[in-house]
Design an enzyme around this catalytic site. Structure first.
Site, mmCIF file in Angstrom:
data_model
loop_
_atom_site.group_PDB
_atom_site.id
_atom_site.type_symbol
_atom_site.label_atom_id
_atom_site.label_comp_id
_atom_site.label_asym_id
_atom_site.label_seq_id
_atom_site.Cartn_x
_atom_site.Cartn_y
_atom_site.Cartn_z
ATOM 1 N N GLY A 1 24.565 13.498 -4.866
ATOM 2 C CA GLY A 1 25.629 13.713 -5.831
ATOM 3 C C GLY A 1 26.989 13.304 -5.286
ATOM 4 O O GLY A 1 27.128 12.310 -4.569
ATOM 5 N N SER A 2 27.993 14.101 -5.571
ATOM 6 C CA SER A 2 29.380 13.708 -5.304
ATOM 7 C C SER A 2 29.728 13.613 -3.828
ATOM 8 O O SER A 2 30.800 13.089 -3.489
ATOM 9 C CB SER A 2 30.336 14.704 -5.982
ATOM 10 O OG SER A 2 30.162 14.682 -7.386
ATOM 11 N N THR A 3 28.890 14.108 -2.937
ATOM 12 C CA THR A 3 29.227 14.042 -1.515
ATOM 13 C C THR A 3 29.239 12.608 -0.977
ATOM 14 O O THR A 3 29.751 12.378 0.125
ATOM 15 C CB THR A 3 28.239 14.883 -0.682
ATOM 16 O OG1 THR A 3 26.895 14.522 -1.021
ATOM 17 C CG2 THR A 3 28.452 16.365 -0.947
ATOM 18 N N VAL A 4 28.693 11.637 -1.724
ATOM 19 C CA VAL A 4 28.739 10.247 -1.255
ATOM 20 C C VAL A 4 29.943 9.496 -1.811
ATOM 21 O O VAL A 4 30.166 8.334 -1.452
ATOM 22 C CB VAL A 4 27.447 9.479 -1.617
ATOM 23 C CG1 VAL A 4 26.241 10.146 -1.035
ATOM 24 C CG2 VAL A 4 27.305 9.313 -3.116
ATOM 25 N N LYS A 5 30.727 10.125 -2.662
ATOM 26 C CA LYS A 5 31.882 9.429 -3.242
ATOM 27 C C LYS A 5 32.890 8.955 -2.185
ATOM 28 O O LYS A 5 33.446 7.858 -2.325
ATOM 29 C CB LYS A 5 32.566 10.333 -4.270
ATOM 30 C CG LYS A 5 31.731 10.546 -5.531
ATOM 31 C CD LYS A 5 32.396 11.518 -6.502
ATOM 32 C CE LYS A 5 31.534 11.707 -7.741
ATOM 33 N NZ LYS A 5 32.092 12.696 -8.688
#
Length: 695
Positions: free
Chosen positions: A297-301
């Protein structure tokens, strides 16, 4: 003899000659026999003799010890009694095997029928029970059953019970590694099984052996890990608390030093006791941090943004149209949790905009986004010396569908492990270098000499140092007021990180579960001089499912305890820093008034729909973001360090929502000379203070 008659004298001479001849013949026979025994058959007879008084003993080596980074014992080998029997001797003594089984069953934790079957065999040796307690051994001796004896064996023991269980693994009753480091380093820990000669008596009992005098001759190598026992304990305690609080299925955490790659803690929950692994289900023995892959999810943004900034396809001050929270891609619609219009890359991270991230990823193209993720280590194993590590999943960009190109940029359609997430974030924390994670610091032999050592190694540079520093500054806004990770903020330290709240993929039915979530937070602290990278992943929480709410507090509590344990001082700045910022302002203010485009501004009292630009000089990136948002202004932040210039200038009256361009530069100042001065410095840099930051 002269007085004897000649005939008798001749007879005496004949007898003497015959005797001499017999003696010479006997001596020759003895010499011949001696030659045969000593020379011709010497080697054979010597071997026969040695077989009678020498015995080759196969030494069962003592398994090596596993230590943490400070020398605390995590896994040791201790001597324990094992009970065995000679059924033939039992029958020769005319002792009833059933009675012996009943008596042994009263003092040993083993069924009477099992003992009876073993005693009924026609063998010279059978095990009754191995690794019994001292009390049980004493009780067996008191029974005085003929043919029942005891011998000493090495038993693997884990003095800290569940601590680091998934890392250590366990060994079986024969001292063979089954899981974890016990399996991966089994050959080193077990050592070599050598046969050594020993003198025995006529009954076959060992009397003496020189090699038995040195216990180190039968000892495996020792392992010294990078794990810190204290931090490991805190990490395990906090993820267990999170699982119980939010009624989650499980959780993992990784704590590592970003510059060297040393793993300080690696834990999974549920856990097990390696002293009794059979009492726990197989799922509890799984090292989820390396075996379980998930969509992050958003942790790779942050990695998507870093790749675009490094490639030059996006500028740090560029505005991204987030289309008011909904964007059509093929036949699908991508949504944001809130409707946003125009956001900078820093705001895209702070507000965790899926649409903004998708557009940033699209600016690199499919090949560029794929290369970025691969360079950060996704889709390949980290190389930890643990069995069962998975590589995650990152399909080649040629196999992406149109929707994949958008969703992969914000963490859907790609799967990672907790260790991969921590290693990738370390690259942003240490200035853009992907380091090899280290778990085993060194291996030493029984004499304490180092036979193998693992040194820090940089695998490759992922992004330029300036880009990594810029993204790190952007991530500090995530834990500030208005960010998604305020629960991860640590008093006295600047925290950079990213939350993640992802629906779990349904690999059987396809799509995503509506009610199964994965909450995560990954970040580093202190953001200005990173000492720790912490990745927290909580699987299927029920009470709440947002990453900032579920995983953020775990990051904060583990970070606080670890920083105290390591003696990392709180972030400070000071009067010298503020003076330097003011000097920079005076040097640059005149030229910026002429060169930089300035919106129409006025000075005075703001009217309805207007606001006053706050004075940000000397502030950190986080403090600047907080102040500008509080004044309803849109920040445009570039550089790293402290605020050196800003346009419009402080005190200007502008329309709400106007952009304020802020440039940060590294400070140049001397360290505080006393604790009091350090406190003044900290107050000068961030006047809000701990209580304000917590709110």
């Amino acid at each position: 003899m002269r007085n004897l008659p000649p005939r008798q004298r001749r007879w005496v001479r004949v007898r003497v000659g015959i005797l001499t001849l017999l003696l010479l013949t006997g001596a020759g026979a003895v010499a011949r026999r001696a030659w045969e025994l000593q020379i011709e058959r010497g080697d054979t007879l010597r071997e026969m003799a040695e077989e009678q008084y020498l015995r080759n003993i196969r030494l069962a080596p003592k398994r090596g010890t596993i230590f943490d980074r400070h020398g605390a014992e995590l896994a040791v080998s201790v001597d324990a009694d094992s009970v065995w029997a000679n059924p033939r001797e039992l029958r020769a003594a005319d002792y009833d095997a059933r009675l012996a089984a009943e008596r042994l069953a009263t003092v040993l934790p083993i069924d009477r029928d099992v003992i009876g079957r073993r005693l009924a065999s026609d063998r010279y040796f059978v095990w009754i029970e191995r690794h019994v307690t001292p009390a049980q051994a004493a009780a067996v001796r008191a029974l005085e059953i003929p043919g029942v004896s005891m011998s000493r064996e090495a038993k693997r023991y884990y003095p800290n019970r569940e601590l680091a269980a998934h890392l250590l693994g366990f060994a079986n009753v024969d001292g063979t590694g089954i899981e974890g480091l016990e399996l991966a380093f089994d050959e080193r820990l077990r050592g070599s099984v050598n046969a050594v000669p020993a003198i025995r008596d006529r009954r076959g009992h060992v009397v003496f052996s020189e090699q038995l005098l040195d216990d180190r001759a039968a000892q495996g190598d020792d392992l010294y890990l990078t794990i810190d026992k204290t931090i490991q304990h805190v990490a395990e305690r906090e993820i267990e608390l999170a699982v119980r609080t939010f009624e989650a299925r499980g959780a993992t955490i990784v704590v590592m030093e970003p510059r060297t790659g040393e793993i300080l803690a690696l834990a999974s929950y549920p856990t097990f006791n390696p002293n009794d692994p059979g009492s726990a289900p197989a799922g509890a023995r799984r090292n989820r941090a390396i075996t379980d892959r998930f969509e992050p999810g958003s942790t790779v943004k942050p990695f998507t943004v870093a790749g675009a900034l490094a490639a030059g396809t996006v500028r740090s001050d560029q505005l991204i149209d987030c289309e008011n929270g909904a964007m059509e891609v093929a036949e699908y619609t991508i949504h944001d949790s809130h409707a946003y219009d125009m956001l900078t890359p820093a705001q895209v991270l702070a507000f965790s905009s899926n649409i903004g991230t998708a557009k940033i990823g699209d600016s690199m193209g499919r090949a560029g986004l794929f290369r970025t993720f691969r360079r950060f280590g996704f889709g390949s194993s980290t190389g930890l010396p643990l069995p069962g590590e998975t590589e995650g999943s990152l399909r080649h960009y040629r196999r992406w569908y149109e929707m994949d190109a958008a969703t992969i940029s914000f963490g859907q359609g790609v799967s990672v492990t907790t260790v991969q997430l921590a290693v990738a974030m370390s690259a942003l924390a240490n200035g853009g270098q992907l380091v090899r994670p280290i778990l085993v610091q060194r291996v030493s032999d029984a004499h304490g000499d180092t036979v193998e050592e693992t040194l820090p190694m940089v695998r490759r540079r992922v992004v330029p140092r300036g880009t990594a520093r810029l993204v790190a500054d952007m991530l500090t806004a995530v834990t500030g007021p208005g960010g998604t990770g305020v629960e991860a903020a640590i008093d006295g330290y600047l925290v950079a990180g990213k939350t993640g709240t992802a629906q779990k993929a349904d690999y059987i039915g396809g799509g995503y579960f509506e009610d199964r979530w994965l909450a995560s937070f990954v970040g580093f602290v202190p953001a200005d001089d990173p000492r720790l990278v912490i990745a927290v992943v909580v699987d299927e929480p029920v009470i709440a499912h947002y990453g900032g709410t579920v995983a953020g507090p775990v990051f904060r509590r583990v970070g606080e305890a670890a920083l105290r344990h390591l003696g990392v001082p709180a972030s400070d700045g000071g009067e010298a820093l503020v003076a330097e910022a003011r000097a920079q302002r005076e040097r640059r203010e005149a030229s910026e008034r002429e060169e930089a485009p300035q919106p129409a501004v006025t000075r005075g009292t703001p009217s309805e729909g207007e606001t006053t630009v706050p004075d940000l000089y000397g502030s950190t990136a986080r403090a600047a973001l907080v102040a500008l948002r509080g004044a309803s202004l849109a920040p445009e932040i570039s550089g790293s360090g402290i605020v050196a210039s800003m346009v419009p200038p402080p005190g200007a009256v502008v329309a709400r929502g106007s952009e304020v361009r802020v440039v940060l530069e590294p400070p140049r100042f001397e360290a505080a000379r006393s604790p009091e001065e350090g406190s003044q410095i900290a107050a000068a840099v961030d006047p809000a203070g701990p209580e304000e930051r917590r709110r």
